[in-house]
Design a protein around this motif. Structure first.
Motif, PDB file in Angstrom:
ATOM      1  N   ALA A 144      30.229 -27.481  -6.499  1.00  0.00           N
ATOM      2  CA  ALA A 144      28.876 -27.453  -5.939  1.00  0.00           C
ATOM      3  C   ALA A 144      28.562 -28.836  -5.361  1.00  0.00           C
ATOM      4  CB  ALA A 144      27.864 -27.071  -7.017  1.00  0.00           C
TER       5      ALA A 144
ATOM      6  N   ILE B 285      24.598 -20.842  -3.813  1.00  0.00           N
ATOM      7  CA  ILE B 285      25.196 -21.766  -2.863  1.00  0.00           C
ATOM      8  C   ILE B 285      24.230 -22.105  -1.702  1.00  0.00           C
ATOM      9  CG2 ILE B 285      26.961 -21.708  -1.032  1.00  0.00           C
ATOM     10  CD1 ILE B 285      27.902 -23.031  -3.554  1.00  0.00           C
TER      11      ILE B 285
ATOM     12  N   ALA C 181      35.920 -30.192 -11.718  1.00  0.00           N
ATOM     13  CA  ALA C 181      35.989 -31.144 -10.624  1.00  0.00           C
ATOM     14  C   ALA C 181      35.727 -30.407  -9.327  1.00  0.00           C
ATOM     15  CB  ALA C 181      37.374 -31.802 -10.563  1.00  0.00           C
TER      16      ALA C 181
ATOM     17  N   GLY D 292      34.542 -16.497 -10.820  1.00  0.00           N
ATOM     18  CA  GLY D 292      34.586 -16.544  -9.375  1.00  0.00           C
ATOM     19  C   GLY D 292      35.991 -16.545  -8.816  1.00  0.00           C
TER      20      GLY D 292
HETATM   21  C1  LIG Z   1      32.488 -21.454  -8.220  1.00  0.00           C
HETATM   22  C2  LIG Z   1      32.095 -21.666  -6.828  1.00  0.00           C
HETATM   23  C3  LIG Z   1      31.333 -22.785  -6.459  1.00  0.00           C
HETATM   24  C4  LIG Z   1      30.834 -23.780  -7.477  1.00  0.00           C
HETATM   25  O1  LIG Z   1      31.877 -24.494  -8.034  1.00  0.00           O
HETATM   26  P1  LIG Z   1      31.634 -25.378  -9.343  1.00  0.00           P
HETATM   27  O2  LIG Z   1      32.914 -26.106  -9.533  1.00  0.00           O
HETATM   28  O3  LIG Z   1      31.300 -24.432 -10.430  1.00  0.00           O
HETATM   29  O4  LIG Z   1      30.503 -26.301  -9.047  1.00  0.00           O
HETATM   30  C5  LIG Z   1      31.014 -22.945  -5.144  1.00  0.00           C
HETATM   31  N1  LIG Z   1      31.407 -22.060  -4.208  1.00  0.00           N
HETATM   32  C6  LIG Z   1      32.137 -20.974  -4.528  1.00  0.00           C
HETATM   33  C7  LIG Z   1      32.529 -20.017  -3.436  1.00  0.00           C
HETATM   34  C8  LIG Z   1      32.505 -20.728  -5.836  1.00  0.00           C
HETATM   35  O5  LIG Z   1      33.226 -19.658  -6.157  1.00  0.00           O
END
Ligand SMILES: *Cc1c(COP(=O)(O)O)cnc(C)c1O
Length: 473
Positions: free
Chosen positions: A160, A192, A308, A403
């Motif tokens: 993020a 997002i 990370a 995810g």
């Molecule tokens: C999981 C995810 C994020 C966020 O990632 P983090 O490492 O949890 O902050 C952002 N974009 C997508 C498409 C994701 O699947």
């Protein structure tokens, strides 16, 4: 009524004083191991609980003090106070990347690297050959570019943060074109698009939920456009009448209009899972090969490393990210860096990576191994729980979670515990409170322990939890 009050008074008076209890041999033992204030508080709390219990007693109960029980209460209080809040749990849900359970467990090499660098000083930002100030990014950039073919890399605290940093550096005050079908919510109401707006970029949402075409991206391009963005729909899939623009076409459009293309990949997969019989998940390398200018992904999803955010891509763009003051605010700490470097090194030998990186190992565990482990767990459960539960091994499906690979249901084996004389919900609660806690799911009055996410070296811990469970029954 008067008789009852007199009885209560007598029992309250019979309670030992705090200092007297502290002199008990068991309390003296605890005082050797724990801070005095903590032991005193446990004694006070146990006494207060006992006083409340006495006052709530019905009439006619003879005054009696059970010192053993009081000491047991103190022990329980003490235990509750000295136990860490953050503890290891056994993930028996089968969800490999379980966000609430800490996503990716780390490989042994990553743990060793964290331990080694954290225990002393390190060359975190010190260039040993020149004896001058160095960059913490230098420890992973070479590995990342070597493994993926990208020109440059920068790592931050999480993905993020990586998306926020990239958009803030490349598109603040300008427009980012993104498909409506890709505005994902990650979980915990974390969206997002909200992160993107915080970067100062203006989202130009194009297309529809199910279909977006190249002309949709092209149409709003103008003076204000800074970036074309593609977000991997990592935790859901739109099926049926759908259309999305392949990344190659977006790259061609970007090149034609002089605009960089960025892909938020979510889960950073470095190996081609289709080679192992799983549905293909876009790899980081494939994005770079396709000409994507910037790719972002998480360290603790399919990569199997620590939390990370990794950004890979063109040198000139990565430089802009590094020069952004947000980069300092989002910087990754040294423990993460040590764990990430060690994890990336494992990818230099894919055969080894799939064996020793826990996320990959769990994902690719063959059914024969799952069957064997399930039988071992079933034997353990029968020995620990005896007649209290019916124990059976069943075929089921596990999910990847976190995810990644949203539709993939991996065939697995579960040990189904069907309690006799109590509900599955109660059993689930007991296991959650066990030491260590075991997290499992309920299905039709049975508690399912999915062995895919239980490592072989966790079996002794699981046995311990099951045995403790039978004591509390
Ligand atoms: C999981 C995810 C994020 C966020 O990632 P983090 O490492 O949890 O902050 C952002 N974009 C997508 C498409 C994701 O699947």
């Amino acid at each position: 009524m008067e008789g009852r009050a007199a009885e209560q008074q007598a029992r309250l008076r019979a309670l030992p004083a705090v200092h007297e209890l502290l002199n008990d041999s068991r309390c003296r033992g605890w005082l050797h191991r724990h801070p005095r204030a903590v032991v005193v508080r446990a004694v006070q709390r146990a006494l207060a609980a006992e006083r409340r219990a006495i006052l709530a007693l019905p009439a006619g109960v003879p005054p009696a003090l059970d010192r053993e029980r009081l000491l047991g209460m103190i022990a329980a209080e003490l235990d509750a106070q000295v136990r860490p809040n953050l503890v290891r749990v056994i993930n028996a849900t089968g969800v490999i990347l379980h966000t609430n359970l800490g996503r990716a467990p780390l490989a042994a090499d990553a743990l060793a690297a964290i331990r080694e660098t954290a225990a002393g000083y390190s060359n975190l930002e010190y260039d040993l050959p020149s004896g001058e100030r160095g960059s913490r990014q230098a420890h992973v950039e070479g590995l990342l570019t070597e493994l993926t073919g990208a020109e440059a890399a920068v790592v931050v605290n999480n993905n993020a943060g990586a998306v926020l940093l990239a958009l803030s550096s490349l598109a603040a005050g300008r427009e980012v074109v993104v498909s409506r079908g890709e505005l994902v919510e990650i979980g915990g109401a974390f969206r997002i698009p909200d992160v993107m707006r915080r970067s100062g970029a203006v989202l130009r949402e194009v297309g529809t939920t199910n279909r977006t075409h190249l002309r949709d991206y092209e149409e709003p391009i103008g003076e204000q456009t800074a970036l074309l963005l593609k977000v991997h729909t990592s935790n859901f899939q739109v099926v049926g009448f759908t259309a999305e623009v392949p990344v190659e076409e977006l790259v061609t459009l970007g090149q034609r209009r002089g605009l960089p293309v960025m892909v938020d990949l979510g889960s950073g997969c470095l190996i081609d899972l289709s080679r192992y019989g799983l549905s293909p998940e876009p790899t980081v390398q494939a994005q770079i090969r396709a000409g994507v200018d910037l790719v972002t992904f998480s360290g603790d999803k399919l990569l199997g490393g620590p939390q990370a955010g990794v950004v890979l891509g063109r040198r000139a763009l990565v430089r802009k990210l590094r020069e952004n003051p947000l980069h300092r605010a989002l910087r990754m700490d040294k423990l993460t860096l040590a764990g990430l470097e060690a994890t990336l090194r494992l990818y230099q030998d894919e055969t080894r990576a799939v064996e020793v990186i826990p996320v990959l190992r769990m994902l690719l565990t063959p059914e024969s191994a799952l069957r064997r482990r399930a039988r071992r767990v079933a034997t353990m459960a029968r020995a620990a729980l005896g007649e209290r539960c019916e124990v059976r091994v069943q075929a089921e499906h596990s999910q990847v979670g976190g995810g990644a690979l949203p539709l993939l249901a991996l065939p697995t084996r579960v040990v189904a515990l069907r309690p006799r004389g109590e509900s599955a919900a109660k059993l689930e609660e007991r296991l959650r409170e066990a030491r260590p806690p075991v997290i499992a799911r309920i299905r039709e009055e049975s508690l399912l322990l999915d062995v895919r996410t239980i490592a072989d070296d966790e079996l002794p811990l699981l046995r311990q939890a099951l045995r403790a469970l039978s004591l509390s029954w």
